[in-house]
Design a protein around this motif. Structure first.
Motif, PDB file in Angstrom:
ATOM      1  N   SER A   1      -6.404  25.104 -21.025  1.00 35.54           N
ATOM      2  CA  SER A   1      -7.133  24.941 -22.280  1.00 35.54           C
ATOM      3  C   SER A   1      -8.503  24.294 -22.098  1.00 35.54           C
ATOM      4  CB  SER A   1      -6.304  24.099 -23.256  1.00 35.54           C
ATOM      5  OG  SER A   1      -6.062  22.815 -22.713  1.00 35.54           O
ATOM      6  N   VAL A   2      -8.792  23.789 -20.913  1.00 40.01           N
ATOM      7  CA  VAL A   2     -10.093  23.157 -20.669  1.00 40.01           C
ATOM      8  C   VAL A   2     -11.186  24.180 -20.355  1.00 40.01           C
ATOM      9  CG1 VAL A   2      -8.996  21.046 -19.840  1.00 40.01           C
ATOM     10  CG2 VAL A   2      -9.772  22.730 -18.190  1.00 40.01           C
ATOM     11  N   ARG A   3     -10.819  25.402 -19.978  1.00 35.82           N
ATOM     12  CA  ARG A   3     -11.800  26.411 -19.550  1.00 35.82           C
ATOM     13  C   ARG A   3     -12.856  26.646 -20.624  1.00 35.82           C
ATOM     14  NH1 ARG A   3     -11.798  29.049 -15.382  1.00 35.82           N
ATOM     15  NH2 ARG A   3      -9.574  28.927 -14.981  1.00 35.82           N
ATOM     16  N   GLY A   4     -14.125  26.471 -20.229  1.00 35.89           N
ATOM     17  CA  GLY A   4     -15.245  26.713 -21.114  1.00 35.89           C
ATOM     18  C   GLY A   4     -15.467  25.657 -22.189  1.00 35.89           C
ATOM     19  N   ARG A   5     -14.726  24.573 -22.139  1.00 35.58           N
ATOM     20  CA  ARG A   5     -14.777  23.540 -23.183  1.00 35.58           C
ATOM     21  C   ARG A   5     -15.595  22.330 -22.759  1.00 35.58           C
ATOM     22  NH1 ARG A   5     -10.655  23.538 -27.057  1.00 35.58           N
ATOM     23  NH2 ARG A   5     -12.157  22.204 -28.133  1.00 35.58           N
ATOM     24  N   VAL A   6     -16.096  21.630 -23.752  1.00 37.48           N
ATOM     25  CA  VAL A   6     -16.589  20.276 -23.559  1.00 37.48           C
ATOM     26  C   VAL A   6     -15.344  19.395 -23.667  1.00 37.48           C
ATOM     27  CG1 VAL A   6     -17.953  18.395 -24.536  1.00 37.48           C
ATOM     28  CG2 VAL A   6     -18.879  20.726 -24.483  1.00 37.48           C
ATOM     29  N   VAL A   7     -15.111  18.577 -22.654  1.00 38.69           N
ATOM     30  CA  VAL A   7     -13.906  17.745 -22.590  1.00 38.69           C
ATOM     31  C   VAL A   7     -14.311  16.279 -22.631  1.00 38.69           C
ATOM     32  CG1 VAL A   7     -11.909  17.105 -21.155  1.00 38.69           C
ATOM     33  CG2 VAL A   7     -12.651  19.500 -21.276  1.00 38.69           C
ATOM     34  N   LEU A   8     -13.554  15.494 -23.370  1.00 35.75           N
ATOM     35  CA  LEU A   8     -13.719  14.047 -23.401  1.00 35.75           C
ATOM     36  C   LEU A   8     -12.431  13.422 -22.890  1.00 35.75           C
ATOM     37  CD1 LEU A   8     -15.150  11.393 -24.188  1.00 35.75           C
ATOM     38  CD2 LEU A   8     -14.173  11.690 -26.498  1.00 35.75           C
ATOM     39  N   LEU A   9     -12.503  12.766 -21.744  1.00 35.54           N
ATOM     40  CA  LEU A   9     -11.353  12.047 -21.185  1.00 35.54           C
ATOM     41  C   LEU A   9     -11.330  10.638 -21.751  1.00 35.54           C
ATOM     42  CD1 LEU A   9     -11.749  12.928 -17.387  1.00 35.54           C
ATOM     43  CD2 LEU A   9     -10.292  14.056 -19.073  1.00 35.54           C
ATOM     44  N   LEU A  10     -10.162  10.172 -22.150  1.00 36.71           N
ATOM     45  CA  LEU A  10      -9.994   8.804 -22.641  1.00 36.71           C
ATOM     46  C   LEU A  10      -9.017   8.070 -21.738  1.00 36.71           C
ATOM     47  CD1 LEU A  10      -9.534   9.426 -26.481  1.00 36.71           C
ATOM     48  CD2 LEU A  10     -11.652   8.930 -25.232  1.00 36.71           C
ATOM     49  N   ASP A  11      -9.421   6.894 -21.270  1.00 41.52           N
ATOM     50  CA  ASP A  11      -8.520   6.075 -20.460  1.00 41.52           C
ATOM     51  C   ASP A  11      -8.688   4.611 -20.847  1.00 41.52           C
ATOM     52  OD1 ASP A  11      -6.533   5.541 -18.632  1.00 41.52           O
ATOM     53  OD2 ASP A  11      -7.628   6.264 -16.889  1.00 41.52           O
ATOM     54  N   ASP A  12      -7.672   3.816 -20.523  1.00 39.69           N
ATOM     55  CA  ASP A  12      -7.686   2.409 -20.902  1.00 39.69           C
ATOM     56  C   ASP A  12      -8.614   1.580 -20.037  1.00 39.69           C
ATOM     57  OD1 ASP A  12      -6.014   2.734 -18.688  1.00 39.69           O
ATOM     58  OD2 ASP A  12      -4.534   1.288 -19.365  1.00 39.69           O
ATOM     59  N   ILE A  13      -8.623   1.844 -18.718  1.00 33.72           N
ATOM     60  CA  ILE A  13      -9.369   0.990 -17.805  1.00 33.72           C
ATOM     61  C   ILE A  13      -9.943   1.805 -16.653  1.00 33.72           C
ATOM     62  CG2 ILE A  13      -7.283   0.365 -16.512  1.00 33.72           C
ATOM     63  CD1 ILE A  13      -8.545  -2.454 -16.112  1.00 33.72           C
ATOM     64  N   LEU A  14     -11.153   1.476 -16.296  1.00 28.95           N
ATOM     65  CA  LEU A  14     -11.749   1.993 -15.077  1.00 28.95           C
ATOM     66  C   LEU A  14     -11.655   0.856 -14.078  1.00 28.95           C
ATOM     67  CD1 LEU A  14     -13.217   4.304 -13.659  1.00 28.95           C
ATOM     68  CD2 LEU A  14     -15.364   3.370 -14.508  1.00 28.95           C
ATOM     69  N   ASP A  15     -10.667   0.937 -13.219  1.00 36.58           N
ATOM     70  CA  ASP A  15     -10.404  -0.120 -12.247  1.00 36.58           C
ATOM     71  C   ASP A  15     -11.100   0.262 -10.943  1.00 36.58           C
ATOM     72  OD1 ASP A  15      -9.332  -2.083 -10.577  1.00 36.58           O
ATOM     73  OD2 ASP A  15      -7.347  -1.980 -11.461  1.00 36.58           O
ATOM     74  N   GLU A  16     -10.411   0.912 -10.043  1.00 33.59           N
ATOM     75  CA  GLU A  16     -11.041   1.381  -8.813  1.00 33.59           C
ATOM     76  C   GLU A  16     -11.735   2.725  -9.031  1.00 33.59           C
ATOM     77  OE1 GLU A  16      -7.869   1.428  -5.968  1.00 33.59           O
ATOM     78  OE2 GLU A  16      -7.845  -0.744  -5.771  1.00 33.59           O
ATOM     79  N   GLY A  17     -11.315   3.463 -10.059  1.00 28.92           N
ATOM     80  CA  GLY A  17     -11.948   4.725 -10.407  1.00 28.92           C
ATOM     81  C   GLY A  17     -11.279   5.967  -9.856  1.00 28.92           C
ATOM     82  N   HIS A  18     -10.250   5.817  -9.044  1.00 28.52           N
ATOM     83  CA  HIS A  18      -9.614   6.975  -8.403  1.00 28.52           C
ATOM     84  C   HIS A  18      -8.909   7.895  -9.398  1.00 28.52           C
ATOM     85  CE1 HIS A  18     -10.667   5.239  -4.603  1.00 28.52           C
ATOM     86  NE2 HIS A  18      -9.947   4.153  -4.845  1.00 28.52           N
TER      87      HIS A  18
END
Length: 184
Positions: A96-113
């Motif tokens: 469902s992401v194909r061709g879309r603008v996607v917004l990822l939501l996460d609680d914390i950016l720790d190490e970033g992996h």
């Protein structure tokens, strides 16, 4: 292993309050305003990174003033532990992401992996553009593999919990953010 009720309460009682519920809500509204200004008219697909982003996502979505589609991914490096391990995908991003603008939501950016892996996977699946919003960004020494486009609060390099972030499976439900008492 899940904490006992007594141990969980002891951790909370000894923890340091970093951000009150009022400060958390003010940051949430600011992030919502920034996202709305940037993504107005885009009709993005919002992907929430479970389980940590559940509180952030649930409170953020009603504040966004544009149409959106919603889905989630479930990936973890912590699994109720205090240190990150190998990346474990429970639910990957779909086609469902194909061709879309996607917004990822996460609680914390720790190490970033984790965020980097989700971002890369979304782009591999053909997203047009991928933005990321994290409620908190832990200030660490060294470079992270990804930076968030939108950030609510900055955290010290300590183990934190509350507002979606857990400590050994507990306290995601707190409206404020705490740091574990530092050992002296």
């Amino acid at each position: 292993m899940t904490l006992t009720i007594r141990h969980a309460r002891d951790i909370l009682q000894q923890a340091e309050l970093l951000y009150s519920a009022e400060q958390v809500q003010a940051a949430l509204h600011q992030v919502a305003h920034e996202i709305s200004a940037k993504l107005a008219g885009q009709h993005p697909l919002v992907l929430s990174v479970m389980g940590g982003a559940v509180v952030f996502t649930g409170q953020l979505l009603p504040l966004l003033d544009f149409p959106l589609d919603f889905d989630y991914v479930h990936v973890s490096r912590y699994r109720d532990a205090r240190r990150g391990g190998p990346l474990h995908w429970k639910v990957s991003p779909g086609e469902s992401v194909r061709g879309r603008v996607v917004l990822l939501l996460d609680d914390i950016l720790d190490e970033g992996h984790t965020l980097k892996a989700v971002h890369d996977r979304v782009m591999e699946l053909g997203a047009q553009r991928c933005y990321s919003a994290v409620f908190t960004d832990k200030q660490r020494d060294g470079k992270k593999p990804i930076r968030a486009d939108f950030t609510g609060l900055e955290l010290p390099d300590r183990f934190v919990f509350g507002y979606g972030m857990d400590i050994e499976g507990a306290w995601r439900n707190l409206p404020a953010i705490y740091a574990v008492k530092e050992e002296k």
